[in-house]
Structures are given as C-alpha cells and as structure tokens.
Design a protein around this motif. Structure first.
Motif, PDB file in Angstrom:
ATOM      1  N   ASP A 147       0.792  -1.219   0.000  1.00 25.35           N
ATOM      2  CA  ASP A 147       0.000   0.000   0.000  1.00 25.35           C
ATOM      3  C   ASP A 147       0.834   1.284   0.000  1.00 25.35           C
ATOM      4  O   ASP A 147       0.290   2.366  -0.173  1.00 25.35           O
ATOM      5  CB  ASP A 147      -0.921   0.026   1.232  1.00 25.35           C
ATOM      6  CG  ASP A 147      -1.941  -1.095   1.206  1.00 25.35           C
ATOM      7  OD1 ASP A 147      -2.328  -1.491   0.091  1.00 25.35           O
ATOM      8  OD2 ASP A 147      -2.322  -1.570   2.286  1.00 25.35           O
ATOM      9  N   LEU A 148       2.139   1.171   0.230  1.00 22.97           N
ATOM     10  CA  LEU A 148       2.968   2.372   0.298  1.00 22.97           C
ATOM     11  C   LEU A 148       3.354   2.863  -1.095  1.00 22.97           C
ATOM     12  O   LEU A 148       3.703   2.071  -1.969  1.00 22.97           O
ATOM     13  CB  LEU A 148       4.240   2.092   1.104  1.00 22.97           C
ATOM     14  CG  LEU A 148       4.086   1.781   2.593  1.00 22.97           C
ATOM     15  CD1 LEU A 148       5.460   1.595   3.229  1.00 22.97           C
ATOM     16  CD2 LEU A 148       3.316   2.876   3.310  1.00 22.97           C
ATOM     17  N   SER A 149       3.312   4.178  -1.264  1.00 22.82           N
ATOM     18  CA  SER A 149       3.745   4.776  -2.531  1.00 22.82           C
ATOM     19  C   SER A 149       5.268   4.854  -2.559  1.00 22.82           C
ATOM     20  O   SER A 149       5.926   4.742  -1.509  1.00 22.82           O
ATOM     21  CB  SER A 149       3.170   6.181  -2.659  1.00 22.82           C
ATOM     22  OG  SER A 149       3.790   7.050  -1.712  1.00 22.82           O
ATOM     23  N   PRO A 150       5.876   5.068  -3.725  1.00 22.34           N
ATOM     24  CA  PRO A 150       7.337   5.208  -3.804  1.00 22.34           C
ATOM     25  C   PRO A 150       7.861   6.312  -2.878  1.00 22.34           C
ATOM     26  O   PRO A 150       8.892   6.142  -2.222  1.00 22.34           O
ATOM     27  CB  PRO A 150       7.582   5.542  -5.272  1.00 22.34           C
ATOM     28  CG  PRO A 150       6.459   4.867  -5.990  1.00 22.34           C
ATOM     29  CD  PRO A 150       5.270   5.034  -5.074  1.00 22.34           C
ATOM     30  N   ARG A 151       7.150   7.433  -2.796  1.00 21.80           N
ATOM     31  CA  ARG A 151       7.597   8.525  -1.931  1.00 21.80           C
ATOM     32  C   ARG A 151       7.480   8.129  -0.463  1.00 21.80           C
ATOM     33  O   ARG A 151       8.341   8.477   0.351  1.00 21.80           O
ATOM     34  CB  ARG A 151       6.776   9.788  -2.191  1.00 21.80           C
ATOM     35  CG  ARG A 151       7.177  10.980  -1.310  1.00 21.80           C
ATOM     36  CD  ARG A 151       8.656  11.302  -1.470  1.00 21.80           C
ATOM     37  NE  ARG A 151       8.904  12.183  -2.576  1.00 21.80           N
ATOM     38  CZ  ARG A 151      10.094  12.385  -3.134  1.00 21.80           C
ATOM     39  NH1 ARG A 151      11.139  11.711  -2.667  1.00 21.80           N
ATOM     40  NH2 ARG A 151      10.256  13.206  -4.132  1.00 21.80           N
ATOM     41  N   GLU A 152       6.448   7.397  -0.106  1.00 19.35           N
ATOM     42  CA  GLU A 152       6.306   6.930   1.269  1.00 19.35           C
ATOM     43  C   GLU A 152       7.417   5.955   1.631  1.00 19.35           C
ATOM     44  O   GLU A 152       7.922   5.965   2.751  1.00 19.35           O
ATOM     45  CB  GLU A 152       4.931   6.298   1.470  1.00 19.35           C
ATOM     46  CG  GLU A 152       3.796   7.313   1.493  1.00 19.35           C
ATOM     47  CD  GLU A 152       2.420   6.699   1.427  1.00 19.35           C
ATOM     48  OE1 GLU A 152       1.443   7.414   1.705  1.00 19.35           O
ATOM     49  OE2 GLU A 152       2.311   5.502   1.075  1.00 19.35           O
ATOM     50  N   HIS A 182       2.966  12.537   5.010  1.00 21.11           N
ATOM     51  CA  HIS A 182       3.408  11.193   4.625  1.00 21.11           C
ATOM     52  C   HIS A 182       3.465  10.274   5.850  1.00 21.11           C
ATOM     53  O   HIS A 182       3.026   9.117   5.792  1.00 21.11           O
ATOM     54  CB  HIS A 182       4.789  11.250   3.963  1.00 21.11           C
ATOM     55  CG  HIS A 182       4.759  11.728   2.546  1.00 21.11           C
ATOM     56  ND1 HIS A 182       3.834  11.286   1.622  1.00 21.11           N
ATOM     57  CD2 HIS A 182       5.566  12.609   1.881  1.00 21.11           C
ATOM     58  CE1 HIS A 182       4.063  11.870   0.452  1.00 21.11           C
ATOM     59  NE2 HIS A 182       5.099  12.672   0.585  1.00 21.11           N
ATOM     60  N   ASN A 185       0.054   9.135   6.947  1.00 18.36           N
ATOM     61  CA  ASN A 185      -0.467   8.112   6.038  1.00 18.36           C
ATOM     62  C   ASN A 185       0.247   6.776   6.231  1.00 18.36           C
ATOM     63  O   ASN A 185      -0.378   5.703   6.213  1.00 18.36           O
ATOM     64  CB  ASN A 185      -0.321   8.574   4.590  1.00 18.36           C
ATOM     65  CG  ASN A 185      -1.198   9.775   4.260  1.00 18.36           C
ATOM     66  OD1 ASN A 185      -2.210  10.004   4.918  1.00 18.36           O
ATOM     67  ND2 ASN A 185      -0.815  10.541   3.259  1.00 18.36           N
ATOM     68  N   LYS A 189      -1.285   3.116   7.307  1.00 22.26           N
ATOM     69  CA  LYS A 189      -1.150   1.955   6.430  1.00 22.26           C
ATOM     70  C   LYS A 189      -0.419   0.795   7.107  1.00 22.26           C
ATOM     71  O   LYS A 189      -0.717  -0.370   6.846  1.00 22.26           O
ATOM     72  CB  LYS A 189      -0.416   2.352   5.142  1.00 22.26           C
ATOM     73  CG  LYS A 189      -1.224   3.267   4.234  1.00 22.26           C
ATOM     74  CD  LYS A 189      -0.433   3.649   2.994  1.00 22.26           C
ATOM     75  CE  LYS A 189      -1.249   4.538   2.078  1.00 22.26           C
ATOM     76  NZ  LYS A 189      -0.501   4.903   0.842  1.00 22.26           N
ATOM     77  N   THR A 212      14.411   4.039  -4.123  1.00 29.77           N
ATOM     78  CA  THR A 212      13.305   4.161  -5.069  1.00 29.77           C
ATOM     79  C   THR A 212      13.669   5.148  -6.149  1.00 29.77           C
ATOM     80  O   THR A 212      14.573   5.936  -6.015  1.00 29.77           O
ATOM     81  CB  THR A 212      12.031   4.619  -4.352  1.00 29.77           C
ATOM     82  OG1 THR A 212      12.304   5.872  -3.668  1.00 29.77           O
ATOM     83  CG2 THR A 212      11.589   3.594  -3.346  1.00 29.77           C
TER      84      THR A 212
END
Length: 212
Positions: A147-152, A182, A185, A189, A212
């Motif tokens: 569920d984590l984005s690249p930025r997260e 971030h 979030n 998550k 990343t």
C-alpha cells in the motif's frame, strides 16, 4: 519545564538548557504530581521528564498531561537509562515525543527540546537500536508494504536511519508539512503508532536500504 526527582540531575539539565538562546526554563518539578500542577500553571511548550519518580512516575504524569480534552498539551521528552526499555515502549504508546539518555550531552538535550517544540521527535541513537532489536522480534505488518507509494517508501527508509522531519524534508526536497502528512499516512497503512515502529518495520522487512 524540567522534571526529575534528583535535584542534581534536574539542576544540571536546567543549567545546560538555560544557556541556549532559544530555550527558557519556566519551571522545575521533583515528581509527576508536581509536574502536572506546574504544567497547568506555566503552560510549558516542552517538558523534559524522568521516567522513574516517586508519588507519580513519568508514565503516569505523561498520561495526565496528554489526556484527551486537556486544556494545554505540552510535548513531552522522556529521560531514561539503558535498563528502561519496557518503560520506553510504554511511553511511546502513551504519547511521548522523544527520548534521551540521562548521560546525554548538552547538544543532544538541546536538540531533543528543539525537535519537540517543532512538532518533531528525537530519540537517542542507543535507545533506537535497543528498541529496534526488541521490535524486530515481533511479526511484520500484514501486507502493508503493497500500500505504500514510492515517496512513502523514501520517507520510511530515512526514518529508519534516524533522520528528523526537517532532515527528511531536505533530503527529499519537500516541505516539513508534506513529511508529516506522509508519516500520518504511513502510520495508518502500517498500523504503527510512531516513527520507532515505522523504523522497526523497515528493518524487519528489508526496506531500510531500499532505494526508489
């Protein structure tokens, strides 16, 4: 405000911090009961507080100071020793925003207070290592990595290496406010409560060195 049941420790920390241009000592307390009373009177932005104290210990005072509905909620940095791992874990769960060792030098004490005042947190590296060792024995988060984005992931990796919010913002060329968003979030998550647990998750799952 400085809180410690040992007068020599309390006075020493107050002297160290009072010489800093941007830090003012508004009160000193010798136990948790007095800390809660003086905090209500002086409204300190940050409280540097010992964990083990008579009458009301640091954990009890922390819960009283950060209780829901409190008129004034200071940022609390806990002062600990090497054998306080269980206390530190419980204090994290109760809302402490930082931890320093009793023998921390002047620079780290001042940095912890400044970080707390800015809404960030600072935990002595030695404490972080010990907590990570404890937490790495627990099961990893369930399926959260998907569920984590690249930025997260970038933020998680830097948190795992002990960077503050300001340092993360500088490294990623984003604002501190964006870093905080971030982190909020990420905690949701990963079902974690604080940045130490985020760091533990990263080391357990091999993301501490993830690029990343």
């Amino acid at each position: 405000m400085v809180v410690d049941d040992q007068a020599i420790v309390r006075t020493g920390m107050a002297m160290i911090l009072s010489v800093e241009d941007d830090i003012t000592i508004v009160a000193e307390a010798e136990d948790g009961v007095q800390a809660v009373d003086l905090a209500a009177r002086h409204h300190p932005d940050v409280i540097l507080m010992d964990i083990r104290m008579p009458r009301l210990d640091g954990l009890g005072a922390l819960r009283a100071l950060t209780r829901p509905g409190a008129r004034h909620t200071p940022r609390v940095v806990m002062v600990t020793t090497f054998d306080d791992d269980e206390y530190v874990t419980r204090a994290l769960q109760s809302g402490a925003c930082g931890f320093v060792l009793k023998d921390s030098g002047p620079r780290l004490l001042a940095e912890a207070v400044r970080a707390a005042a800015a809404g960030d947190s600072l935990i002595s590296p030695a404490i972080t290592v010990r907590l990570l060792e404890r937490m790495m024995r627990t099961p990893p988060a369930r399926g959260a990595e998907a569920d984590l984005s690249p930025r997260e992931f970038d933020v998680v990796r830097l948190v795992a290496h002990g960077l503050t919010n300001a340092e993360i913002a500088g490294a990623l060329c984003i604002t501190v406010g964006t870093v905080k968003t971030h982190l909020t979030n990420i905690q949701a998550k990963l079902s974690t409560c604080n940045r130490v647990e985020i760091a533990a998750w990263a080391w357990r799952n091999g993301y501490a060195h993830h690029e990343t």
